[in-house]
Every structure is written in C-alpha cells, then in structure tokens.
Design an enzyme around this catalytic site. Structure first.
Site, PDB file in Angstrom:
ATOM      1  N   GLU A 166      38.254 -28.468  41.691  1.00  0.00           N
ATOM      2  CA  GLU A 166      37.911 -29.761  42.325  1.00  0.00           C
ATOM      3  C   GLU A 166      37.445 -30.831  41.349  1.00  0.00           C
ATOM      4  O   GLU A 166      36.421 -31.472  41.563  1.00  0.00           O
ATOM      5  CB  GLU A 166      36.833 -29.531  43.400  1.00  0.00           C
ATOM      6  CG  GLU A 166      37.269 -28.548  44.478  1.00  0.00           C
ATOM      7  CD  GLU A 166      36.224 -28.363  45.576  1.00  0.00           C
ATOM      8  OE1 GLU A 166      35.071 -28.788  45.397  1.00  0.00           O
ATOM      9  OE2 GLU A 166      36.582 -27.769  46.615  1.00  0.00           O
ATOM     10  N   ASN A 208      42.420 -25.485  40.501  1.00  0.00           N
ATOM     11  CA  ASN A 208      42.355 -25.340  41.958  1.00  0.00           C
ATOM     12  C   ASN A 208      41.737 -26.584  42.589  1.00  0.00           C
ATOM     13  O   ASN A 208      40.739 -27.102  42.083  1.00  0.00           O
ATOM     14  CB  ASN A 208      41.477 -24.113  42.276  1.00  0.00           C
ATOM     15  CG  ASN A 208      41.537 -23.653  43.715  1.00  0.00           C
ATOM     16  OD1 ASN A 208      42.611 -23.344  44.219  1.00  0.00           O
ATOM     17  ND2 ASN A 208      40.387 -23.595  44.374  1.00  0.00           N
ATOM     18  N   HIS A 245      42.928 -26.510  53.108  1.00  0.00           N
ATOM     19  CA  HIS A 245      42.065 -26.518  54.295  1.00  0.00           C
ATOM     20  C   HIS A 245      42.600 -27.626  55.209  1.00  0.00           C
ATOM     21  O   HIS A 245      42.369 -28.804  54.969  1.00  0.00           O
ATOM     22  CB  HIS A 245      40.612 -26.824  53.905  1.00  0.00           C
ATOM     23  CG  HIS A 245      40.006 -25.812  52.987  1.00  0.00           C
ATOM     24  ND1 HIS A 245      39.708 -24.523  53.395  1.00  0.00           N
ATOM     25  CD2 HIS A 245      39.632 -25.884  51.692  1.00  0.00           C
ATOM     26  CE1 HIS A 245      39.175 -23.858  52.380  1.00  0.00           C
ATOM     27  NE2 HIS A 245      39.119 -24.661  51.331  1.00  0.00           N
ATOM     28  N   GLU A 274      43.037 -21.068  49.622  1.00  0.00           N
ATOM     29  CA  GLU A 274      41.908 -21.071  50.567  1.00  0.00           C
ATOM     30  C   GLU A 274      42.376 -21.473  51.955  1.00  0.00           C
ATOM     31  O   GLU A 274      41.702 -22.228  52.667  1.00  0.00           O
ATOM     32  CB  GLU A 274      40.810 -22.034  50.070  1.00  0.00           C
ATOM     33  CG  GLU A 274      40.326 -21.708  48.669  1.00  0.00           C
ATOM     34  CD  GLU A 274      39.175 -22.577  48.185  1.00  0.00           C
ATOM     35  OE1 GLU A 274      38.518 -23.248  49.013  1.00  0.00           O
ATOM     36  OE2 GLU A 274      38.926 -22.577  46.967  1.00  0.00           O
ATOM     37  N   ASP A 276      43.081 -22.318  55.535  1.00  0.00           N
ATOM     38  CA  ASP A 276      42.605 -22.253  56.924  1.00  0.00           C
ATOM     39  C   ASP A 276      43.150 -23.482  57.646  1.00  0.00           C
ATOM     40  O   ASP A 276      43.334 -24.535  57.048  1.00  0.00           O
ATOM     41  CB  ASP A 276      41.081 -22.097  57.055  1.00  0.00           C
ATOM     42  CG  ASP A 276      40.268 -23.068  56.233  1.00  0.00           C
ATOM     43  OD1 ASP A 276      40.768 -24.158  55.898  1.00  0.00           O
ATOM     44  OD2 ASP A 276      39.102 -22.750  55.934  1.00  0.00           O
TER      45      ASP A 276
HETATM   46  C1  XIL Z   1      32.586 -22.500  50.451  1.00  0.00           C
HETATM   47  C2  XIL Z   1      32.119 -21.195  51.056  1.00  0.00           C
HETATM   48  O1  XIL Z   1      33.091 -20.761  51.976  1.00  0.00           O
HETATM   49  C3  XIL Z   1      30.785 -21.362  51.740  1.00  0.00           C
HETATM   50  O2  XIL Z   1      30.278 -20.098  52.151  1.00  0.00           O
HETATM   51  C4  XIL Z   1      29.784 -22.020  50.792  1.00  0.00           C
HETATM   52  O3  XIL Z   1      28.596 -22.296  51.498  1.00  0.00           O
HETATM   53  C5  XIL Z   1      30.355 -23.304  50.219  1.00  0.00           C
HETATM   54  O4  XIL Z   1      31.599 -23.035  49.591  1.00  0.00           O
HETATM   55  N1  XIL Z   1      36.337 -25.214  48.322  1.00  0.00           N
HETATM   56  C6  XIL Z   1      36.075 -24.137  47.506  1.00  0.00           C
HETATM   57  C7  XIL Z   1      35.267 -23.009  48.018  1.00  0.00           C
HETATM   58  O5  XIL Z   1      36.629 -24.068  46.399  1.00  0.00           O
HETATM   59  O6  XIL Z   1      34.504 -22.416  46.997  1.00  0.00           O
HETATM   60  C8  XIL Z   1      34.381 -23.428  49.157  1.00  0.00           C
HETATM   61  O7  XIL Z   1      33.742 -22.266  49.680  1.00  0.00           O
HETATM   62  C9  XIL Z   1      35.163 -24.160  50.219  1.00  0.00           C
HETATM   63  C10 XIL Z   1      35.795 -25.400  49.643  1.00  0.00           C
END
Ligand code: XIL
Length: 350
Positions: A166, A208, A245, A274, A276
């Site tokens: 990020e 990422n 996401h 990641e 969802d």
């Molecule tokens: C999130 C986790 O799922 C949570 O449990 C935590 O509180 C915050 O981080 N992008 C990412 C992940 O790269 O590491 C994040 O994970 C979600 C967004």
C-alpha cells in the site's frame, strides 16, 4: 480427429447416437480421466488442476476452533497470516523479534504441504510505536533491518512475500502515499526489495496494494509504471498482489482481466491476495465467478487468497464478503468459485 480435453455433455450425447461402438469404447477410456479431473470438490484441489493455489488469510487464534479448522483444512492449500507477520507483531520492540504467533500458522500450513504467503515486510500501517516515531536515515535503517531479519528467519518457508504494501495514494494523483517510510526517500521501495532478495533469494517478492484493480485508475497506472521501471532497472520484483476488496465504493471493474494481463505482460506473476466481495446470493456469486475466470484467463495469475474463511471471520464481517456462512455452510459464491476453478484448462502432468 476429436479433441477430448474439454468434452461437453452435448458432444457425448451426439456421439452415442451415432452408435459407433469403437468410438464409444475409445471415448470411455479417454474421457473418464478428464471428467474425473474436472470435478474436484474442494477449492484447493480445483485450483491445483491448473497449477494454481487457493488460500485464505488465517488468524492464529482461530486455529483452536475446530469448526474453523475443519473448513480451512478441507478447502485451502495456502495461507496468509492475517496480522501475525506484520511489523508490530514481529518486532514489537526494536531489534526484539517475536515469531511465535506467525510460526503457529506457518507450521499448520507446512505440516500439511501448503504454501505460505508472507504479509508484510514494509508498510505505513500496523507499525509498532517505536517505528511510528522514527524518521530519516534511522527509520530507513530500521526498516531494512526488519525486512532482512524477518525474511531471513522465514527463508525457505515463505513462497512469496508482500515486501511492500500500500505505498501509493488513492485518487487521481498517481503519487506515492505520504508516510514516514516515504519521507525517508523515494527509493525506499526498491531498497526494501533488494534487502528481501538478499535475505531470501528463493522467495517470490511482491508489491501488494488495493484500488489497483481498475485499469483506468491513476493508482493502477502508477503502480504499473513503478513495476515496469523496476523490471527495466533490474530491481528484484517477481509478483504483484491485487488485494481486491470489492464493495459498493470499490466495485469489481469490468476491465479487471486487462489489469491482470497487463501487469503479467511486464514479466511478473500476479496474485489475488485479499479477495472479499461484499454482498450476497447470486449477485455476489457472479462477481466471484468473474474474478476467478479473469485469473484463470491469465497464465501468470497463479493463485487466489480470500481474506478470511467464514463471513464472521472477515475484517468486514458486516458485508458478508466470503465464501462460507458463519455456521460453515457453503454460500452460492462458494459454488460459483468452485465451478469456475473446475472449468480451468488442466495443466498437463509433466
Ligand atoms: C486487516 C486485518 O484483516 C485486520 O484484522 C486488522 O485489524 C487490520 O488489517 N489490507 C491489508 C491487510 O493489506 O493487512 C488488512 O488486514 C486489510 C487491508
């Protein structure tokens, strides 16, 4: 004469009414293995048919919950520790490294022959307090030390690392995200990749990010330009992770496949890291199907990870964005995902 790699029921019916006994006998022999291969009943096995993995983000404390581990162990063959490899977890005090929570997840995976994605070595978020208050060359050195120590500790165990997470800003600027790491100098990202490469030359090293799914977005183009520049200058980068996401504010874009294939054409693997998708029912299922089909259409898209197992395990549980209900039942999104994975062209066994 016939190509039997992707037989359809329709073609079978057509052939049987011809009544050519030899053809039917030959069919029986040649088609059965293909059909068997195309009907895997778990996500991991279905993905493996085309040489891909199917993973989940795992929260270490849930490994004691048998309802959770029953699904995890049955369906998945890759894990990403959800929080346990982050900087605040692995270096809570400067130069005092703690790997116990991450090791529990890594051991769970490796003892079952699964892959581990490491997440993440350098990030503006979830920094321990000592790092948050650092700046300048002291922070740069501390960051490189962290990357080196953690990547070296997991050498040979982590298949792919999210080396940097990020680092780009949202919106139309295409700029880097402001952070204490960015303020150490624009070359902090490549410095992190070089340190990770030195510490674990065998791991795939990934950049990422989120909101990099729409090919037309400035953030996507900015990351693309960085990766192209890294490849041209020989900075060791092997892969790009798309968090993906998806929700109403950040919807699945129709050009997602273009994004994946454009990055892959730079000579990197791409991974959905990641996933969802908020929603429910057939709408959610169709989006999962589209995402999986987009990955399957890109040879270098070599795996998918959902950010959790059941809806109630999700960091965004209110959006019910995952493949299993809290009671463990498979959702329509699960069935769509499994069907899509089973429709992939099998990788020939060598
Ligand atoms: C999130 C986790 O799922 C949570 O449990 C935590 O509180 C915050 O981080 N992008 C990412 C992940 O790269 O590491 C994040 O994970 C979600 C967004």
């Amino acid at each position: 004469m016939f190509s039997w790699t992707r037989p359809t029921r329709r073609r079978l019916r057509t052939l049987s009414v011809t009544g050519v006994a030899t053809a039917v006998a030959a069919l029986t022999l040649s088609l059965l293995p293909s059909f068997a291969q195309a009907a895997e009943t778990t996500l991991g096995a279905a993905a493996a048919q085309s040489g891909r993995y199917f993973g989940a983000a795992v929260a270490g404390q849930k490994l004691g919950d048998s309802a959770y581990t029953t699904i995890l162990n049955r369906e998945f063959n890759s894990v990403t520790p959800e929080n346990e490899m982050k900087i605040d977890a692995t270096e809570p005090q400067q130069n005092n490294f703690t790997f116990g929570s991450a090791d529990r997840i890594v051991n769970h995976a490796l003892s079952r022959g699964w892959q581990v994605r490491g997440h993440t070595l350098a990030w503006h978020s979830q920094q321990p307090p000592w790092m948050q208050s650092m700046s300048g060359s002291a922070l740069r050195q501390a960051m490189l030390n962290h990357v080196t120590r953690v990547a070296a500790y997991y050498r040979g165990k982590v298949v792919a690392w999210d080396v940097v997470n990020e680092a780009f800003a949202d919106g139309p600027s295409g700029a880097r995200r402001d952070s204490n790491l960015q303020r150490t100098g624009n070359d902090w990202i490549e410095a992190a990749f070089r340190a990770a490469d030195a510490a674990d030359p065998g791991a795939k090293l990934c950049y990422n990010d989120y909101n990099t799914d729409d090919w037309t977005h400035a953030k996507t183009q900015a990351v693309y330009n960085m990766v192209r520049d890294f490849k041209q200058r020989g900075v060791p980068i092997d892969c790009v992770g798309f968090q993906s996401h998806f929700n109403a504010n950040s919807p699945y874009p129709s050009n997602y496949r273009t994004t994946l294939s454009s990055f892959a054409a730079l000579g990197v693997d791409v991974q959905i890291t990641e996933l969802d998708i908020e929603g429910s029912g057939s709408t959610q299922a169709n989006t999962y199907r589209n995402v999986i089909n987009d990955c399957l259409a890109v040879a270098r898209c070599n795996g998918v990870t959902t950010w959790g197992v059941r809806d109630c395990d999700s960091w965004r549980s209110g959006g019910t964005p995952l493949l299993f209900e809290c009671n463990g039942n498979k959702k329509p999104a699960y069935t769509a995902t499994l069907e899509a994975l089973n429709s992939a062209t099998p990788t020939p066994t060598p």
